[in-house]
Design an enzyme around this catalytic site. Structure first.
Site, PDB file in Angstrom:
ATOM      1  N   ARG A 194      24.852  28.929 -24.642  1.00 16.82           N
ATOM      2  CA  ARG A 194      24.475  30.348 -24.513  1.00 16.82           C
ATOM      3  C   ARG A 194      22.962  30.415 -24.466  1.00 16.82           C
ATOM      4  NH1 ARG A 194      25.989  35.902 -27.637  1.00 16.82           N
ATOM      5  NH2 ARG A 194      27.747  35.633 -26.250  1.00 16.82           N
TER       6      ARG A 194
ATOM      7  N   HIS B  95      28.579  36.223 -17.764  1.00 14.94           N
ATOM      8  CA  HIS B  95      29.266  36.017 -19.049  1.00 14.94           C
ATOM      9  C   HIS B  95      30.754  35.746 -18.747  1.00 14.94           C
ATOM     10  CE1 HIS B  95      29.984  35.992 -23.195  1.00 14.94           C
ATOM     11  NE2 HIS B  95      29.842  37.260 -23.506  1.00 14.94           N
TER      12      HIS B  95
ATOM     13  N   GLN C 260      33.854  35.989 -21.302  1.00 11.32           N
ATOM     14  CA  GLN C 260      34.169  37.386 -21.640  1.00 11.32           C
ATOM     15  C   GLN C 260      35.195  37.950 -20.646  1.00 11.32           C
ATOM     16  OE1 GLN C 260      32.519  39.510 -24.200  1.00 11.32           O
ATOM     17  NE2 GLN C 260      34.239  40.808 -23.672  1.00 11.32           N
TER      18      GLN C 260
ATOM     19  N   ASP D 133      28.191  48.620 -21.678  1.00  9.57           N
ATOM     20  CA  ASP D 133      27.546  47.554 -22.458  1.00  9.57           C
ATOM     21  C   ASP D 133      26.200  48.107 -22.932  1.00  9.57           C
ATOM     22  OD1 ASP D 133      26.799  45.101 -23.553  1.00  9.57           O
ATOM     23  OD2 ASP D 133      26.419  44.124 -21.627  1.00  9.57           O
TER      24      ASP D 133
ATOM     25  N   CYS E 262      32.201  44.920 -24.301  1.00 12.02           N
ATOM     26  CA  CYS E 262      32.204  43.515 -24.744  1.00 12.02           C
ATOM     27  C   CYS E 262      31.784  43.373 -26.201  1.00 12.02           C
ATOM     28  CB  CYS E 262      31.285  42.697 -23.853  1.00 12.02           C
ATOM     29  SG  CYS E 262      29.600  43.364 -23.807  1.00 12.02           S
TER      30      CYS E 262
ATOM     31  N   ARG F 180      38.907  37.220 -27.009  1.00  9.41           N
ATOM     32  CA  ARG F 180      37.866  36.210 -26.744  1.00  9.41           C
ATOM     33  C   ARG F 180      38.318  34.846 -27.255  1.00  9.41           C
ATOM     34  NH1 ARG F 180      32.703  37.233 -26.257  1.00  9.41           N
ATOM     35  NH2 ARG F 180      32.765  35.230 -25.199  1.00  9.41           N
TER      36      ARG F 180
HETATM   37  N1   CP Z   1      30.744  39.841 -26.494  1.00  7.37           N
HETATM   38  C1   CP Z   1      30.012  38.809 -26.979  1.00  7.37           C
HETATM   39  O1   CP Z   1      29.696  37.853 -26.286  1.00  7.37           O
HETATM   40  O2   CP Z   1      29.699  38.928 -28.293  1.00  7.37           O
HETATM   41  P1   CP Z   1      28.709  37.973 -29.112  1.00  7.37           P
HETATM   42  O3   CP Z   1      27.322  38.218 -28.601  1.00  7.37           O
HETATM   43  O4   CP Z   1      28.875  38.379 -30.542  1.00  7.37           O
HETATM   44  O5   CP Z   1      29.110  36.545 -28.884  1.00  7.37           O
HETATM   45  N1  NVA Z   2      24.579  42.262 -21.951  1.00  8.30           N
HETATM   46  C1  NVA Z   2      24.677  41.816 -23.325  1.00  8.30           C
HETATM   47  C2  NVA Z   2      25.996  41.207 -23.591  1.00  8.30           C
HETATM   48  C3  NVA Z   2      26.232  40.786 -25.010  1.00  8.30           C
HETATM   49  C4  NVA Z   2      27.574  40.153 -25.222  1.00  8.30           C
HETATM   50  C5  NVA Z   2      23.549  40.840 -23.635  1.00  8.30           C
HETATM   51  O1  NVA Z   2      23.297  39.951 -22.814  1.00  8.30           O
HETATM   52  O2  NVA Z   2      22.907  40.981 -24.681  1.00  8.30           O
END
Ligand code: CP
Ligand code: NVA
Length: 330
Positions: free
Chosen positions: A108, A135, A138, A231, A272, A317
């Site tokens: 990540r 992502h 997700q 989001d 999400c 998830r």
């Molecule tokens: N939706 C999601 O990816 O959540 P986190 O940032 O908590 O992993």
């Molecule tokens: N768009 C958000 C998604 C988090 C799961 C981010 O990248 O912070």
């Protein structure tokens, strides 16, 4: 012919066919049934995985950890503060070292190019746990959630409200196109997905019976939508200074009761997570103090309503990340 993605990395949905994506969703549903009925499934016993996080996480990290342990694997979590990664050792060198020790690597972080390079260098499957552009894990969870509610993908209209060029919106556009759904990005012209990605998704949708539309009209976005999705307005890795501009630009696209009323009768609300639907977070509280707003991308009323399936999504998830790991490592 059966679908087989063993040995492959999972970096973005564009790399996978519609059948392969459906296979991962089916497998996620199978894992959900096993977990819920308490049937052990330690099918990857003896394997080990490592999780590289350059950004924070609750759902993704916990899903990889619990999913990995349920499958019988050893799991190591590395954040930038507790390894050499980033400060003394490049991501590529870290990947080459970890590829010698682990059977799979989750990443990540920032640019999609980083996760693509990791996969090219590591010699073991690499899974994208979120980049600036995409992502994908997700999406498997979200599409499982859509199918649980509607029993199908074809013909379902999903509208994303708000920052329609972020990682989640980009990924939803690809997922919907691949599955024959109607994707609509609803937001200001400044925050629309790239022309290149829109063009790619339109041509995929032309083959699957889906469609892709962009609109700055809330009425048009909400009309007949089965899924209303949003989001946060400023994503991880973006400057805090963007809040003022994003609040100005995106407030008209907040998901509230009036948006839900304009949607289809059976419409559900998806997110999400995490979400700024109240002031019970430090960022939420500081935005309330600075800008005088207590809810951002979604009102607390919609978030807490029976139409909201956000915690089903969060649970899914774990089942879907387990499916991605199993399908690529088995
Ligand atoms: N939706 C999601 O990816 O959540 P986190 O940032 O908590 O992993
Ligand atoms: N768009 C958000 C998604 C988090 C799961 C981010 O990248 O912070």
């Amino acid at each position: 012919m059966g679908v087989n993605i063993a040995g492959r990395s999972f970096l973005k949905l564009l790399d996978f066919s519609s059948d392969e994506i459906r296979y991962l969703i089916d497998l996620s549903a199978d894992f959900k049934r096993l977990k819920r009925s308490g049937v052990p499934h330690r099918w990857l016993e003896g394997k080990n995985i490592v999780l590289l996080f350059e950004k924070t996480s609750t759902r993704t990290r916990c899903s990889f950890e619990v999913g990995g342990m349920d499958l019988g694997m050893g799991v190591t979590y590395l954040d930038p503060g507790s390894s050499q990664m980033g400060k003394k050792e490049s991501i590529e060198d870290t990947a080459r070292v970890l590829g010698r020790m682990y059977d799979g690597i989750e990443y990540r972080g920032f640019d999609q190019a980083i996760v693509e390079e990791l996969a090219a260098k590591a010699g073991v499957p690499v899974w994208n746990g979120l980049t600036t552009e995409f992502h994908p894990t997700q999406m498997i969870a979200d599409m499982l959630t859509v199918r649980e509610r509607f029993g199908k993908f074809e013909g379902i209209k999903l509208t994303f409200f708000g920052d329609a060029r972020n990682n989640v919106a980009n990924s939803l556009m690809v997922a919907c196109a691949k599955l024959g759904m109607h994707f609509c990005a609803c937001g200001p012209k400044e925050n629309m997905p790239s022309e290149e990605l829109v063009c790619t998704c339109k041509s995929i949708a032309a083959q699957t019976g889906g469609s892709v539309t962009l609109t700055d009209s809330v009425c048009e976005g909400a009309r007949d939508a089965n899924v209303i999705y949003t989001d946060i307005w400023v994503s991880m890795g973006e400057s805090e200074e963007l809040w003022a501009e994003r609040i100005r630009l995106l407030s008209p696209y907040q998901v509230n009761a009036s948006v839900m009323e304009r949607a289809a009768e059976d419409a559900i609300f998806m997110h999400c997570l995490p979400s700024f639907h109240d002031t019970k977070t430090t960022i939420g509280a500081s935005i309330a103090q600075k800008f005088g707003i207590c809810e951002m991308e979604v009102t607390d009323e919609v978030f807490e309503s029976p139409r909201s399936v956000v915690f089903d999504e969060a649970e899914n998830r774990m089942h879907s990340i387990k499916a991605v790991m199993y399908a690529t490592l088995k």
